[in-house]
Enzyme design. Sequence first.
Site, mmCIF file in Angstrom:
data_model
loop_
_atom_site.group_PDB
_atom_site.id
_atom_site.type_symbol
_atom_site.label_atom_id
_atom_site.label_comp_id
_atom_site.label_asym_id
_atom_site.label_seq_id
_atom_site.Cartn_x
_atom_site.Cartn_y
_atom_site.Cartn_z
ATOM 1 N N GLN A 109 67.323 -98.649 55.720
ATOM 2 C CA GLN A 109 65.882 -98.903 54.878
ATOM 3 C C GLN A 109 65.034 -98.206 55.845
ATOM 4 O O GLN A 109 63.840 -97.810 54.948
ATOM 5 C CB GLN A 109 65.332 -100.172 55.112
ATOM 6 C CG GLN A 109 66.456 -100.940 54.782
ATOM 7 C CD GLN A 109 66.430 -101.294 53.346
ATOM 8 O OE1 GLN A 109 65.297 -100.672 52.511
ATOM 9 N NE2 GLN A 109 67.769 -101.606 52.011
ATOM 10 N N HIS A 137 71.487 -93.624 49.746
ATOM 11 C CA HIS A 137 71.231 -93.686 48.263
ATOM 12 C C HIS A 137 70.470 -95.073 48.264
ATOM 13 O O HIS A 137 69.348 -95.315 47.752
ATOM 14 C CB HIS A 137 72.321 -94.335 47.702
ATOM 15 C CG HIS A 137 72.962 -96.120 47.955
ATOM 16 N ND1 HIS A 137 72.282 -97.312 47.975
ATOM 17 C CD2 HIS A 137 73.471 -96.530 49.299
ATOM 18 C CE1 HIS A 137 72.800 -98.091 48.296
ATOM 19 N NE2 HIS A 137 73.437 -97.761 49.461
ATOM 20 N N THR A 152 87.925 -84.598 54.813
ATOM 21 C CA THR A 152 87.770 -83.178 54.126
ATOM 22 C C THR A 152 85.905 -83.639 53.773
ATOM 23 O O THR A 152 85.665 -85.349 53.282
ATOM 24 C CB THR A 152 87.889 -83.311 53.004
ATOM 25 O OG1 THR A 152 89.068 -81.981 53.637
ATOM 26 C CG2 THR A 152 87.450 -81.529 52.456
ATOM 27 N N CYS A 197 74.829 -115.057 46.741
ATOM 28 C CA CYS A 197 75.858 -115.934 45.684
ATOM 29 C C CYS A 197 77.269 -115.952 46.093
ATOM 30 O O CYS A 197 77.868 -114.969 46.465
ATOM 31 C CB CYS A 197 76.155 -115.975 44.583
ATOM 32 S SG CYS A 197 74.344 -115.429 43.822
ATOM 33 N N SER A 202 71.269 -94.748 55.954
ATOM 34 C CA SER A 202 72.342 -94.723 53.801
ATOM 35 C C SER A 202 71.850 -93.627 53.157
ATOM 36 O O SER A 202 70.255 -93.805 52.713
ATOM 37 C CB SER A 202 73.004 -96.203 53.605
ATOM 38 O OG SER A 202 73.141 -95.526 52.454
ATOM 39 N N GLY A 228 76.446 -96.404 54.806
ATOM 40 C CA GLY A 228 75.183 -97.534 56.060
ATOM 41 C C GLY A 228 76.365 -98.080 56.930
ATOM 42 O O GLY A 228 76.254 -97.581 57.786
ATOM 43 N N THR A 229 77.818 -98.281 55.703
ATOM 44 C CA THR A 229 78.325 -99.354 56.061
ATOM 45 C C THR A 229 79.493 -99.062 57.075
ATOM 46 O O THR A 229 79.566 -99.263 58.038
ATOM 47 C CB THR A 229 79.254 -100.652 55.174
ATOM 48 O OG1 THR A 229 78.079 -100.790 54.614
ATOM 49 C CG2 THR A 229 80.088 -101.231 55.539
ATOM 50 N N ASN A 272 66.242 -105.375 55.076
ATOM 51 C CA ASN A 272 66.363 -104.783 53.901
ATOM 52 C C ASN A 272 65.417 -105.626 52.476
ATOM 53 O O ASN A 272 65.043 -105.516 51.731
ATOM 54 C CB ASN A 272 67.335 -104.888 53.665
ATOM 55 C CG ASN A 272 68.289 -105.817 54.074
ATOM 56 O OD1 ASN A 272 68.349 -106.083 55.137
ATOM 57 N ND2 ASN A 272 68.877 -106.144 53.210
#
Length: 376
Positions: free
Chosen positions: A177, A199, A235, A325, A197, A70-71, A149
């Site tokens: 999302q 995943h 590829t 963080c 994305s 996605g990035t 998200n």
Amino acid sequence: MKAYLDNAATTGVSKEVFEAMKPYFMDLYGNPSSLHYKGIEAKKVINTCHKKVAELLGCHHTEVHFTSCGTESINWAIKGIAYNNKTKSEIITTKIEHHATLHTIEFLEKRGYIVHYLDVNEHGFIDLNQLRSLVNDNTLIVSVIMANNEIGTIQNMKEISDICEEASTYLHVDAVQVATHVPLSLDNLNADLVSFSGHKFHAPKGIGMLYIRKGTHIENLLHGGQQEHNLRSGTENVAFIVGFTKALELGMKSMLMNILRQNELISYIVSELDMKKIDYRINGPKIGENRLPGNLSISFKDLEGSDITYYLNKANIFVSTGSACDSTSIEPSHVLQAINVPQDYINASLRITVGDDTTFEEVEYATKTLIEILTE
Ligand code: PLP
């Protein structure tokens, strides 16, 4: 007992997806650019995947471009438009984007682009009047996260795309999302670029997709062998492309049933908290239509999120906190700050996200443990 309730962060590869991918590692490993049979075999598979994804998402197969995540899709969409359209220098985005968008746009801001960050209301909906007043002849691109998200807000995309169309500006949508979680038709969305994305819906990490509407003038980021309709060199990862396509197909098939089930599961958590008279607030819209199914962003009064997640983690219950963080501090996330979560709640914010393979037993265990932690 354990409970994985962090499905917005990532999902596991499903068995059917894994089985579909397997032949492409050790057997059908040809390079799709090779001109012999083994290459042609792989190329055919990729062509089929483009067509299948296009059919599932409602677009043309030449508009589908597989990427690494996605990035990458987001970077390509925004920088690719900037590099190819040098006459316009303003960018509009929102205060609640994923860092993939925010940091890409900051990169351009440092290179002279003027950036406007749209405000959102208490539920995370963007200020459409502000968008209307900001778009102008110098606006290069508007980039909007369709479903947030963290707090699950699903934006009113029809209004947003109408404003962009009227202003003749490019519209990029972060739909990472969205796929398999919210009904989506790219032909109806009326956006120029849409990022995905794998995943987030049981394909492996490391495979994404960028929809580029026909006629959109975008520069390539990766130059080389001219794969992906000559726009994204490298590829192709055939196994992961197969995995993305299979996961999308399976996810779309069971989507409506999953939406209902996931909302039932998070409603159960909320009703248990109510029964125990826990002091909480839900961040984002009401559970239902305008909120990502299975997303519960919740804050508790006068507590620390890191304390709660410490005990949840010890009990093998995996959720996200609403904080970011760095090496020196834990700050409430930019999204929770943008929707003005009150100070006495913001530090104890959790994001609980159930998925299509989450069981009721997991949710029951997590809820019981959470209540014990909160009432101790
Ligand atoms: N956009 C949103 C809304 C996300 O939730 C994520 C991942 O968390 C991304 C972009 C980045 O996607 P990826 O992890 O595939 O790079």
